[in-house]
Design a protein around this motif. Structure first.
Motif, PDB file in Angstrom:
ATOM      1  N   LYS A   1      36.903  48.120  41.106  1.00 31.16           N
ATOM      2  CA  LYS A   1      37.456  48.112  39.756  1.00 31.16           C
ATOM      3  C   LYS A   1      36.733  47.088  38.890  1.00 31.16           C
ATOM      4  O   LYS A   1      36.300  46.039  39.401  1.00 31.16           O
ATOM      5  CB  LYS A   1      38.940  47.725  39.780  1.00 31.16           C
ATOM      6  CG  LYS A   1      39.897  48.783  40.242  1.00 31.16           C
ATOM      7  CD  LYS A   1      41.340  48.294  40.014  1.00 31.16           C
ATOM      8  CE  LYS A   1      42.350  49.379  40.264  1.00 31.16           C
ATOM      9  NZ  LYS A   1      43.731  48.925  39.908  1.00 31.16           N
TER      10      LYS A   1
ATOM     11  N   ALA B   1      38.725  43.173  42.797  1.00 31.47           N
ATOM     12  CA  ALA B   1      37.808  44.021  42.040  1.00 31.47           C
ATOM     13  C   ALA B   1      36.732  44.603  42.947  1.00 31.47           C
ATOM     14  O   ALA B   1      36.398  45.797  42.868  1.00 31.47           O
ATOM     15  CB  ALA B   1      37.180  43.214  40.905  1.00 31.47           C
ATOM     16  N   GLU B   2      36.180  43.773  43.828  1.00 33.85           N
ATOM     17  CA  GLU B   2      35.136  44.241  44.732  1.00 33.85           C
ATOM     18  C   GLU B   2      35.696  45.239  45.746  1.00 33.85           C
ATOM     19  O   GLU B   2      35.075  46.274  46.016  1.00 33.85           O
ATOM     20  CB  GLU B   2      34.504  43.058  45.463  1.00 33.85           C
ATOM     21  CG  GLU B   2      33.382  43.444  46.409  1.00 33.85           C
ATOM     22  CD  GLU B   2      32.726  42.239  47.066  1.00 33.85           C
ATOM     23  OE1 GLU B   2      31.537  42.343  47.398  1.00 33.85           O
ATOM     24  OE2 GLU B   2      33.401  41.207  47.240  1.00 33.85           O
TER      25      GLU B   2
ATOM     26  N   ASN C   1      38.545  38.554  41.740  1.00 38.38           N
ATOM     27  CA  ASN C   1      37.217  39.115  42.017  1.00 38.38           C
ATOM     28  C   ASN C   1      37.152  39.778  43.391  1.00 38.38           C
ATOM     29  O   ASN C   1      36.415  40.736  43.592  1.00 38.38           O
ATOM     30  CB  ASN C   1      36.120  38.045  41.887  1.00 38.38           C
ATOM     31  CG  ASN C   1      36.276  36.897  42.854  1.00 38.38           C
ATOM     32  OD1 ASN C   1      37.364  36.345  42.990  1.00 38.38           O
ATOM     33  ND2 ASN C   1      35.205  36.530  43.527  1.00 38.38           N
TER      34      ASN C   1
ATOM     35  N   ASP D   1      40.512  45.310  34.860  1.00 39.45           N
ATOM     36  CA  ASP D   1      41.504  46.317  35.231  1.00 39.45           C
ATOM     37  C   ASP D   1      42.287  45.957  36.491  1.00 39.45           C
ATOM     38  O   ASP D   1      43.196  46.696  36.894  1.00 39.45           O
ATOM     39  CB  ASP D   1      40.821  47.673  35.446  1.00 39.45           C
ATOM     40  CG  ASP D   1      40.245  48.241  34.159  1.00 39.45           C
ATOM     41  OD1 ASP D   1      40.740  47.876  33.074  1.00 39.45           O
ATOM     42  OD2 ASP D   1      39.292  49.034  34.241  1.00 39.45           O
ATOM     43  N   VAL D   2      41.953  44.862  37.124  1.00 38.13           N
ATOM     44  CA  VAL D   2      42.665  44.448  38.333  1.00 38.13           C
ATOM     45  C   VAL D   2      44.101  44.060  37.981  1.00 38.13           C
ATOM     46  O   VAL D   2      44.350  43.382  36.987  1.00 38.13           O
ATOM     47  CB  VAL D   2      41.944  43.271  39.012  1.00 38.13           C
ATOM     48  CG1 VAL D   2      42.805  42.675  40.125  1.00 38.13           C
ATOM     49  CG2 VAL D   2      40.602  43.719  39.572  1.00 38.13           C
TER      50      VAL D   2
ATOM     51  N   SER E   1      36.818  43.877  36.660  1.00 39.01           N
ATOM     52  CA  SER E   1      37.735  42.735  36.764  1.00 39.01           C
ATOM     53  C   SER E   1      38.892  42.845  35.780  1.00 39.01           C
ATOM     54  O   SER E   1      40.033  42.491  36.105  1.00 39.01           O
ATOM     55  CB  SER E   1      36.979  41.427  36.543  1.00 39.01           C
ATOM     56  OG  SER E   1      36.075  41.200  37.590  1.00 39.01           O
TER      57      SER E   1
END
Length: 336
Positions: free
Chosen positions: A140, A135-136, A132, A144-145, A142
């Motif tokens: 992106k 992602a932040e 997370n 697709d991380v 989550s």
């Protein structure tokens, strides 16, 4: 008043666990935090596991619970904070006792020199990145991380130079069986041979198809690859892991305080779900709102499965010695 234990738990401990457990247990995967690690106006969602112990889960609270659940065992742990986007990542669990260790929560937003300062200040043995945060940072979704998003080259260079540990919760929907994940996991092990990579939750392989397709035996070639068992209560998954990977590189972990909730994860048609005996939402949850079933804790379900699946001559190592050996080796490198 009991914090967790009930009469059924006591019976399970006496009859099913105590005859097999070693005198010492090290839990290498626990989230431990204070309420002050969050902003004063931070609100916890009603069904979050964070509410189970009143919004915080300190080392003293953890020890008190484990004294109830495992009264005959000496208990130690490796802890990291609560991986919420609002957590102050500069805060590290404490106070510790002999045999305890900590890791620092890690975002790709954290400069390598800041990570080093936090680790050295707290005597931590490594870091715990989380998807997370990536992602932040990168904006992106989550799903697709990728693993390579979760740590920067500068962070990895420092961790390798300092010979530290990384506990990695891998991303992407297919988890350990995802070829992108597997390729990047192996690439990290090869490029950074002095980092001890602990792939959490056995790569999040919670059901049999997930572990079959993971080809875990391909990781034997990397001596810096380890797996922890956090939240795995599927004896079949554990048995397959022990049959295909060296037991000396498998570490017991629980994912407490989630593991202190009442429930059991089950395999359903090549998927898994959490059957919950309490009204908390973790992952894909099916909550027994009618209380039709008497549940013990995920912690005890994990220990049941570990006892069933682990070779008898490896049980003490998996539950205690492997983690202590690994983390004390890391500490020894720090102290040189």
């Amino acid at each position: 008043m009991s914090l967790v234990l009930n009469d059924m738990d006591s019976r399970i401990y006496r009859e099913e666990l105590a005859p097999y457990l070693p005198e010492k247990i090290h839990d290498c995967h626990a989230h431990v935090w204070k309420r002050s690690d969050f902003p004063a106006d931070f609100e916890i969602s009603p069904k979050s596991y964070m509410n189970r112990f009143g919004g915080e889960f300190t080392p003293d609270m953890f020890r008190a619970v484990m004294k109830e659940l495992l009264p005959e065992q000496k208990f130690t742990f490796t802890g990291f904070g609560c991986p919420n986007r609002h957590t102050d990542r500069s805060q590290v669990p404490g106070p510790l006792e002999e045999g305890d260790f900590t890791e620092v929560l890690l975002s790709p937003a954290d400069p390598a020199e800041v990570v080093q300062e936090r680790i050295e200040k707290n005597g931590s043995i490594g870091v715990k990145p989380y998807l997370n945060y990536a992602a932040e940072f990168y904006g992106k979704p989550s799903k697709d991380v990728e693993i390579f998003d979760m740590l920067t080259p500068e962070q990895l260079a420092y961790l390798n130079r300092a010979k530290l540990a990384v506990t990695l919760h891998i991303p992407r929907p297919d988890r350990f069986s995802d070829p992108v994940n597997r390729s990047q996991m192996m690439a990290l092990c090869e490029k950074y041979p002095d980092i001890k990579f602990i792939f959490a939750h056995i790569g999040r392989a919670y059901f049999m198809k997930g572990i079959f397709e993971a080809k875990i035996e391909e990781f034997i070639q990397f001596p810096n690859a380890y797996f922890d068992t956090a939240m795995i209560n599927h004896a079949g998954v554990l048995k397959y892991t022990f049959d295909h990977f060296p037991s000396e590189r498998i570490l017991f972990g629980s994912d407490s305080p989630i593991a202190l909730l009442r429930g059991k994860s089950v395999e359903i048609n090549h998927q898994y779900a959490y059957l919950m005996g309490e009204n908390y939402a973790i992952g894909t949850s099916i909550i027994d709102t009618e209380h039709a079933v008497d549940f013990t804790t995920f912690y005890f379900e994990q220990l049941r499965a570990i006892i069933e699946a682990t070779p008898a001559d490896a049980l003490e190592n998996v539950l205690y010695n492997n983690a202590q050996k690994l983390f004390n080796e890391v500490k020894a490198c720090q102290n040189k």
